[in-house]
Design an enzyme around this catalytic site. Structure first.
Site, short mmCIF file in Angstrom:
data_model
loop_
_atom_site.label_atom_id
_atom_site.label_comp_id
_atom_site.label_asym_id
_atom_site.label_seq_id
_atom_site.Cartn_x
_atom_site.Cartn_y
_atom_site.Cartn_z
N GLN A 161 0.83 -1.20 0.00
CA GLN A 161 0.00 0.00 0.00
C GLN A 161 0.87 1.25 0.00
O GLN A 161 1.93 1.28 0.62
CB GLN A 161 -0.91 0.00 1.22
N SER A 206 5.13 -5.64 2.97
CA SER A 206 3.82 -5.69 3.63
C SER A 206 2.83 -6.48 2.78
O SER A 206 3.04 -7.67 2.53
CB SER A 206 3.33 -4.27 3.92
N LEU A 207 1.78 -5.85 2.29
CA LEU A 207 0.82 -6.53 1.44
C LEU A 207 1.48 -7.22 0.25
O LEU A 207 1.04 -8.27 -0.21
CB LEU A 207 -0.22 -5.53 0.92
N ARG A 221 -8.43 -9.32 4.65
CA ARG A 221 -7.33 -8.76 5.46
C ARG A 221 -7.51 -7.25 5.61
O ARG A 221 -7.39 -6.70 6.70
CB ARG A 221 -5.99 -9.09 4.80
N HIS A 257 0.86 -2.96 11.14
CA HIS A 257 2.06 -3.60 11.67
C HIS A 257 2.41 -3.23 13.11
O HIS A 257 3.55 -3.35 13.52
CB HIS A 257 3.26 -3.35 10.75
N GLN A 289 2.68 -11.26 10.46
CA GLN A 289 3.02 -10.08 9.66
C GLN A 289 2.08 -8.91 9.92
O GLN A 289 2.49 -7.75 9.86
CB GLN A 289 2.98 -10.46 8.17
#
Length: 312
Positions: free
Chosen positions: A10, A91-92, A116, A200, A249
């Site tokens: 993102q 991340s994603l 998610r 996170h 994560q």
């Protein structure tokens, strides 16, 4: 020497991304059609027409960015580009990497990251959490400021993007205190980011628990190409361990500097292709380890440059 692929998360999305690539490669639109059918909304219309506010909502951004990364990967495969020895996603982007490494089915992943995003959005009421970028300050000083300014609230360093660039997350008030303190302590820049969830950090614990339950229903296979995971900075072949790392994560820091250094040092990587829109990871790679040359491939011109540079 070897090639690695990295997938953005993102923040790399923009209105009209991949337009030029889609004009040259029908597989881009085909990939978006597959994802739109699974998601229940026309993602190509969202990326070309907006509105930007919708595109930037986490539950929309996540399937959108996953689809973009997979679409670019499919273009690379059509062009018979050189194959990576290792992958990672920011991340994603880790989900994009796992799809392209054949550990996750694409349609399963679209539905998974849509959930998610919803779990993350629902975990913290809008306005209650925040993220901020701290530029030009040593990592340990940023972590120290987070300790000092938490005052019993959640506040932690969550994205170690490159030397001198750390993102923090936590409650809105705590993040604002840390931004003020970092500015006073000499950070070159400290700014709250325009994001809808504080990713996170411990505020995502409820989302992580929901993901643990959701991931039970998804088939995960051993990756055909090793994927370095955000939470551990290690590769895994055991599907159950991959499942655990995807849960971790959600509320664990993204150790991107360590990830790039591991690619270079453990895998002899000297070229890194950013597979997705924009060039955020390409810029970070240049600041993390100069031993590897980074390329972004989100338009036809840069795609051709990368294909030529990585050939042979």
């Amino acid at each position: 020497m070897a090639l690695a692929f990295v997938f953005p998360g993102q923040g790399s999305q923009s209105l009209g991304m991949l337009n030029d690539l889609a004009e040259s490669f029908p597989v881009v639109r085909q990939t978006f059609t597959e994802a739109s059918d699974a998601f229940g909304r026309d993602l190509w219309d969202l990326v070309t027409q907006g509105p930007v506010e919708d595109m930037n909502q986490t539950q929309n951004t996540q399937p959108l960015m996953l689809t973009t990364g997979v679409a670019v990967w499919r273009v690379w495969q059509e062009k018979s580009g050189a194959q990576p020895v290792v992958m990672a996603g920011h991340s994603l982007g880790e989900y994009s990497a796992l799809v392209c490494a054949q550990a996750l089915d694409f349609i399963d992943a679209v539905k998974l990251v849509a959930d998610r995003g919803k779990f993350m959005q629902d975990a913290v009421p809008e306005g209650k959490g925040a993220m901020a970028a701290i530029i030009g300050m040593d990592d340990y000083l940023v972590e120290k400021i987070c300790e000092l300014e938490a005052n019993g609230e959640v506040l932690s360093a969550v994205n170690f993007n490159c030397p001198g660039q750390v993102v923090i997350a936590g409650t809105s008030a705590a993040v604002r205190r840390a931004v003020a303190q970092a500015s006073a302590a000499g950070a070159r820049r400290a700014v709250v980011l325009p994001v809808s969830v504080p990713s996170h950090c411990a505020l995502m614990h409820e989302a992580a628990e929901k993901m643990a339950e959701r991931l039970k229903s998804v088939e995960i296979r051993s990756p055909s190409i090793p994927v370095i995971h955000n939470a551990s900075v290690n590769t895994e072949s055991d599907p159950e361990k991959i499942r655990e790392l995807l849960v971790r994560q959600v509320e664990s820091p993204v150790k991107w500097s360590e990830t790039i250094n591991k690619m270079v040092e453990a895998n002899d990587v000297d070229k890194i292709v950013e597979c997705g829109p924009g060039n955020v990871l390409t810029g970070l790679g240049k600041r993390i380890n100069r031993a590897a040359t980074s390329f972004s491939v989100s338009d036809p011109e840069n795609l051709q440059k990368a294909l030529a540079a990585c050939a042979g």
